[in-house]
Design a protein around this motif. Sequence first.
Motif, PDB file in Angstrom:
ATOM      1  N   GLY A 150       0.946  -1.160   0.029  1.00 54.30           N
ATOM      2  CA  GLY A 150       0.026   0.057  -0.089  1.00 54.30           C
ATOM      3  C   GLY A 150       0.927   1.101  -0.100  1.00 54.30           C
ATOM      4  N   LEU A 151       0.276   2.466   0.094  1.00 54.62           N
ATOM      5  CA  LEU A 151       0.729   3.709   0.271  1.00 54.62           C
ATOM      6  C   LEU A 151       1.214   3.930   1.844  1.00 54.62           C
ATOM      7  N   VAL A 152       2.391   4.479   2.069  1.00 54.57           N
ATOM      8  CA  VAL A 152       2.614   4.759   3.425  1.00 54.57           C
ATOM      9  C   VAL A 152       3.494   5.910   3.412  1.00 54.57           C
ATOM     10  N   GLN A 153       3.666   6.951   4.283  1.00 49.31           N
ATOM     11  CA  GLN A 153       4.475   8.045   4.575  1.00 49.31           C
ATOM     12  C   GLN A 153       5.820   7.488   4.905  1.00 49.31           C
ATOM     13  N   PRO A 154       6.868   8.421   4.678  1.00 47.79           N
ATOM     14  CA  PRO A 154       8.210   8.134   5.082  1.00 47.79           C
ATOM     15  C   PRO A 154       8.209   8.058   6.426  1.00 47.79           C
ATOM     16  N   GLY A 155       8.661   6.960   7.017  1.00 45.39           N
ATOM     17  CA  GLY A 155       8.909   6.745   8.419  1.00 45.39           C
ATOM     18  C   GLY A 155       7.852   5.696   8.859  1.00 45.39           C
ATOM     19  N   GLY A 156       6.998   5.526   8.012  1.00 43.88           N
ATOM     20  CA  GLY A 156       5.861   4.650   8.504  1.00 43.88           C
ATOM     21  C   GLY A 156       6.003   3.082   8.469  1.00 43.88           C
ATOM     22  N   SER A 157       5.219   2.317   8.507  1.00 41.90           N
ATOM     23  CA  SER A 157       5.356   0.825   8.739  1.00 41.90           C
ATOM     24  C   SER A 157       4.510   0.366   7.784  1.00 41.90           C
ATOM     25  N   LEU A 158       4.938  -1.021   7.487  1.00 37.51           N
ATOM     26  CA  LEU A 158       3.870  -2.059   6.717  1.00 37.51           C
ATOM     27  C   LEU A 158       4.214  -3.471   6.992  1.00 37.51           C
ATOM     28  N   ARG A 159       3.362  -4.343   7.007  1.00 41.84           N
ATOM     29  CA  ARG A 159       3.600  -5.661   7.131  1.00 41.84           C
ATOM     30  C   ARG A 159       3.105  -6.315   5.869  1.00 41.84           C
ATOM     31  N   LEU A 160       4.014  -7.138   5.572  1.00 40.07           N
ATOM     32  CA  LEU A 160       3.672  -7.940   4.034  1.00 40.07           C
ATOM     33  C   LEU A 160       3.502  -9.387   4.590  1.00 40.07           C
ATOM     34  N   SER A 161       2.550 -10.309   4.115  1.00 35.11           N
ATOM     35  CA  SER A 161       2.336 -11.729   4.322  1.00 35.11           C
ATOM     36  C   SER A 161       2.135 -12.238   2.836  1.00 35.11           C
ATOM     37  N   CYS A 162       2.701 -13.484   2.883  1.00 35.66           N
ATOM     38  CA  CYS A 162       2.495 -14.562   1.928  1.00 35.66           C
ATOM     39  C   CYS A 162       2.414 -15.848   2.137  1.00 35.66           C
ATOM     40  N   ALA A 163       1.424 -16.429   1.454  1.00 34.96           N
ATOM     41  CA  ALA A 163       0.922 -17.862   1.782  1.00 34.96           C
ATOM     42  C   ALA A 163       0.834 -18.432   0.466  1.00 34.96           C
ATOM     43  N   ALA A 164       1.269 -20.241   0.863  1.00 36.66           N
ATOM     44  CA  ALA A 164       1.165 -20.720  -0.357  1.00 36.66           C
ATOM     45  C   ALA A 164      -0.269 -21.336  -0.378  1.00 36.66           C
ATOM     46  N   SER A 165      -0.707 -21.701  -1.640  1.00 39.55           N
ATOM     47  CA  SER A 165      -2.204 -22.172  -1.731  1.00 39.55           C
ATOM     48  C   SER A 165      -2.098 -23.734  -1.138  1.00 39.55           C
TER      49      SER A 165
END
Length: 117
Positions: free
Chosen positions: A10-25
Amino acid sequence: QVQLVESGGGLVQPGGSLRLSCAASERIRSTYVMGWYRQAPGHERELVANIWNDGKINYADSVKGRFTISGDIAKNTVYLQMNNLKPDDTAVYYCKMFSYGLGIDYWGKGTLVTVSS
């Protein structure tokens, strides 16, 4: 056919945080390593972080101290916690899982991370 599905971009401002997830089918037999790669416009795809089946982890120098990879090899799930994001982190992030038993690299379709004010 096994599919890897990423989420969390997604879109986040500098200094911000994101968490990505990945799962196999479905479970991938003999998974050896899971990881995250990224590709910025006009650049080659590069490694961000890997987690191996013996628990070893490695990071690209550019993300050390800011990103944390975690996951469960047996469940074929992998996560990327990204803190203190910078505009240079803007890229499409891809999940990858490698099976040594099958000799196959599995790739997700990618999730876009945009760091901008």
